[in-house]
Write an enzyme that holds these catalytic residues in place. Structure first.
Site, PDB file in Angstrom:
ATOM      1  N   LYS A 182       0.815  -1.220   0.000  1.00 50.50           N
ATOM      2  CA  LYS A 182       0.000   0.000   0.000  1.00 50.50           C
ATOM      3  C   LYS A 182       0.842   1.261   0.000  1.00 50.50           C
ATOM      4  O   LYS A 182       0.454   2.274  -0.571  1.00 50.50           O
ATOM      5  CB  LYS A 182      -0.944   0.004   1.214  1.00 50.50           C
ATOM      6  CG  LYS A 182      -2.114  -0.932   1.059  1.00 50.50           C
ATOM      7  CD  LYS A 182      -3.250  -0.509   1.964  1.00 50.50           C
ATOM      8  CE  LYS A 182      -4.502  -1.304   1.690  1.00 50.50           C
ATOM      9  NZ  LYS A 182      -5.604  -0.932   2.577  1.00 50.50           N
TER      10      LYS A 182
ATOM     11  N   LYS B 188      -4.799  -9.720  -6.440  1.00 48.81           N
ATOM     12  CA  LYS B 188      -5.984  -9.965  -5.618  1.00 48.81           C
ATOM     13  C   LYS B 188      -7.139  -9.065  -6.071  1.00 48.81           C
ATOM     14  O   LYS B 188      -6.892  -7.919  -6.448  1.00 48.81           O
ATOM     15  CB  LYS B 188      -5.575  -9.621  -4.184  1.00 48.81           C
ATOM     16  CG  LYS B 188      -6.519  -9.978  -3.101  1.00 48.81           C
ATOM     17  CD  LYS B 188      -5.926  -9.560  -1.747  1.00 48.81           C
ATOM     18  CE  LYS B 188      -6.005  -8.061  -1.555  1.00 48.81           C
ATOM     19  NZ  LYS B 188      -5.708  -7.598  -0.208  1.00 48.81           N
TER      20      LYS B 188
ATOM     21  N   LYS C  65     -10.826  -3.500  -3.629  1.00 47.82           N
ATOM     22  CA  LYS C  65     -11.637  -2.292  -3.776  1.00 47.82           C
ATOM     23  C   LYS C  65     -10.837  -1.185  -4.433  1.00 47.82           C
ATOM     24  O   LYS C  65     -11.398  -0.280  -5.032  1.00 47.82           O
ATOM     25  CB  LYS C  65     -12.072  -1.779  -2.391  1.00 47.82           C
ATOM     26  CG  LYS C  65     -12.911  -2.729  -1.576  1.00 47.82           C
ATOM     27  CD  LYS C  65     -13.372  -2.036  -0.281  1.00 47.82           C
ATOM     28  CE  LYS C  65     -13.847  -3.021   0.766  1.00 47.82           C
ATOM     29  NZ  LYS C  65     -12.874  -3.250   1.850  1.00 47.82           N
TER      30      LYS C  65
HETATM   31  P1  TYM Z   1     -10.747  -5.660   3.981  1.00 48.93           P
HETATM   32  O1  TYM Z   1     -11.691  -4.538   4.203  1.00 48.93           O
HETATM   33  O2  TYM Z   1      -9.671  -5.476   2.962  1.00 48.93           O
HETATM   34  O3  TYM Z   1     -11.529  -6.977   3.603  1.00 48.93           O
HETATM   35  C1  TYM Z   1     -12.595  -7.480   4.391  1.00 48.93           C
HETATM   36  C2  TYM Z   1     -12.560  -8.999   4.399  1.00 48.93           C
HETATM   37  O4  TYM Z   1     -12.612  -9.496   3.067  1.00 48.93           O
HETATM   38  C3  TYM Z   1     -11.511 -10.356   2.818  1.00 48.93           C
HETATM   39  N1  TYM Z   1     -11.052 -10.166   1.435  1.00 48.93           N
HETATM   40  C4  TYM Z   1     -10.885 -11.157   0.557  1.00 48.93           C
HETATM   41  N2  TYM Z   1     -11.084 -12.490   0.645  1.00 48.93           N
HETATM   42  C5  TYM Z   1     -10.844 -13.229  -0.452  1.00 48.93           C
HETATM   43  N3  TYM Z   1     -10.422 -12.706  -1.623  1.00 48.93           N
HETATM   44  C6  TYM Z   1     -10.211 -11.375  -1.777  1.00 48.93           C
HETATM   45  N4  TYM Z   1      -9.822 -10.871  -2.934  1.00 48.93           N
HETATM   46  C7  TYM Z   1     -10.443 -10.542  -0.644  1.00 48.93           C
HETATM   47  N5  TYM Z   1     -10.351  -9.201  -0.437  1.00 48.93           N
HETATM   48  C8  TYM Z   1     -10.714  -9.001   0.834  1.00 48.93           C
HETATM   49  C9  TYM Z   1     -10.432  -9.919   3.808  1.00 48.93           C
HETATM   50  O5  TYM Z   1      -9.504 -10.961   4.056  1.00 48.93           O
HETATM   51  C10 TYM Z   1     -11.252  -9.555   5.011  1.00 48.93           C
HETATM   52  O6  TYM Z   1     -11.540 -10.708   5.781  1.00 48.93           O
HETATM   53  N6  TYM Z   1      -7.564  -5.326   7.855  1.00 48.93           N
HETATM   54  C11 TYM Z   1      -8.861  -5.814   7.426  1.00 48.93           C
HETATM   55  C12 TYM Z   1     -10.020  -5.270   8.244  1.00 48.93           C
HETATM   56  C13 TYM Z   1      -9.861  -5.439   9.705  1.00 48.93           C
HETATM   57  C14 TYM Z   1     -10.004  -6.646  10.423  1.00 48.93           C
HETATM   58  C15 TYM Z   1      -9.800  -6.311  11.781  1.00 48.93           C
HETATM   59  C16 TYM Z   1     -10.289  -7.968  10.051  1.00 48.93           C
HETATM   60  C17 TYM Z   1      -9.586  -4.447  10.605  1.00 48.93           C
HETATM   61  N7  TYM Z   1      -9.566  -4.971  11.849  1.00 48.93           N
HETATM   62  C18 TYM Z   1      -9.846  -7.269  12.790  1.00 48.93           C
HETATM   63  C19 TYM Z   1     -10.318  -8.934  11.054  1.00 48.93           C
HETATM   64  C20 TYM Z   1     -10.114  -8.580  12.391  1.00 48.93           C
HETATM   65  C21 TYM Z   1      -9.087  -5.412   5.975  1.00 48.93           C
HETATM   66  O7  TYM Z   1      -8.488  -4.486   5.479  1.00 48.93           O
HETATM   67  O8  TYM Z   1     -10.094  -6.116   5.370  1.00 48.93           O
END
Ligand code: TYM
Length: 332
Positions: free
Chosen positions: A111, A194, A197
């Site tokens: 990032k 991947k 968004k």
């Molecule tokens: P985020 O917002 O990027 O994504 C949310 C959830 O979706 C999953 N995900 C995916 N799974 C499969 N294939 C993909 N291409 C894909 N893109 C996203 C992510 O693995 C996630 O489960 N850091 C985290 C948010 C967060 C969080 C937490 C998660 C903040 N605090 C505490 C768990 C526990 C994030 O940026 O997810």
């Protein structure tokens, strides 16, 4: 009952990766665990967010979760900034976790790109806030997609170091729950990237708000190679785009990937894609319609989040108080 915490950043459209990698699994886990699900708005601002968009996206992600089947009466659903204990514990973790640990985080490297000096301090410290999100509830399990695995290892290391430093057995070491046929959904334009968004091309992802025509167009345009449909999983790693689409089909239809490969083995890619469109529309269509209905009057979503924040604060505050006592903060 064991406790789950998981979160999503309200930084834009929810996409198929979020749905298959995370949200759909959450729907399935809600009967077996006490679940806390969070729109992590404080994580979102580690990179610039337009304020109006952030507010809208926070509601839209909540609508997406409810529309996908997460029951707001049963589970705690809220946005992070309404529970101050996350940021308060994150500060303690900033002082527990080591720079070297954070320096190894691949997501920061991706990032921040080449100009690390220009990245926000928040982006670097992001994993500590994520550890705090989980541990402020003493959550034992964290269902996520594969991309979050490294952050969860850091959360376990931080919990362990806190326990060791203070000679307590206070925080559990949270277990990742990564399961399903699509734990890492890839971009529709590039099988090595991947689905995300932040990808500039909207053709790289299927959004949960896409209508049937848009889904059809995106799947039709999805990159594939010139070979026929595969006959087995063997050699599939060299065909990332085909592998990704088959994984998506398997996950959406709740079938094993090998079974899906056999089913389509003698057919054309175009036939497979047409069936994938029908399947995706049949799963996402009703979710999309419900999201629209919920977004038409946000007062219901706001009420859900308000109530969720109350419930989350009630769990988090006593845990933060215990942490402060352990650390030795005087509260005269
Ligand atoms: P985020 O917002 O990027 O994504 C949310 C959830 O979706 C999953 N995900 C995916 N799974 C499969 N294939 C993909 N291409 C894909 N893109 C996203 C992510 O693995 C996630 O489960 N850091 C985290 C948010 C967060 C969080 C937490 C998660 C903040 N605090 C505490 C768990 C526990 C994030 O940026 O997810």
């Amino acid at each position: 009952m064991q406790r789950i915490f998981s979160g999503v950043q309200p930084t834009g459209n929810l996409h198929l990766g979020n749905y298959l990698g995370a949200i759909r699994n959450w729907v399935r886990l809600q009967d077996q665990y006490e679940c806390i699900f969070c729109m992590v708005d404080q994580h979102a601002i580690t990179v610039w967010q337009d304020p109006k968009e952030l507010t809208r996206n926070t509601r839209e992600v909540a609508a997406g979760m409810i529309a996908a089947g997460i029951d707001p009466a049963k589970n705690v659903l809220f946005n992070q900034s309404t529970v101050p204990a996350h940021a308060q514990l994150a500060w303690v973790f900033n002082c527990v976790a080591r720079m070297g640990w954070l320096n190894r985080m691949t997501q920061f490297k991706e990032k921040a790109g080449k100009h690390k000096e220009n990245a926000s301090v928040g982006l670097f410290a992001y994993p500590n806030l994520m550890s705090a999100d989980i541990l402020i509830y003493k959550a034992t399990h964290v269902p996520v997609g594969e991309d979050q695995k490294q952050h969860l290892e850091l959360a376990r290391d931080t919990a362990q170091k806190f326990n060791n430093d203070y000679g307590v057995d206070f925080f559990p070491l949270p277990e990742p729950l990564i399961f399903g046929a699509a734990t890492r959904v890839m971009s529709l334009r590039d099988g090595a990237k991947k689905m995300s968004k932040s990808d500039e091309s909207d053709y790289s992802r299927i959004n949960m708000t896409d209508d049937a025509d848009t889904i059809a167009l995106k799947v039709r345009k999805a990159k594939t190679d010139l070979f026929p449909m595969p006959h087995s999983v063997e050699g599939l790693e060299e065909r990332p785009e085909a592998s990704n689409l088959l994984g998506i089909y398997a996950a959406l239809s709740d079938r094993d990937k090998t079974e899906v490969i056999h089913h389509f083995a003698e057919r054309q890619f175009s036939e497979f894609k047409a069936e994938l469109v029908d399947l995706a529309v049949s799963v996402l269509g009703p979710i999309n319609a419900e999201m629209k209905r919920l977004m038409a009057d946000p007062s219901h979503i706001d009420a859900v989040l308000r109530q969720g924040a109350e419930r989350a604060n009630a769990i988090a505050e006593p845990i933060l108080k215990d942490v402060y006592d352990i650390v030795g903060f005087l509260r005269p």
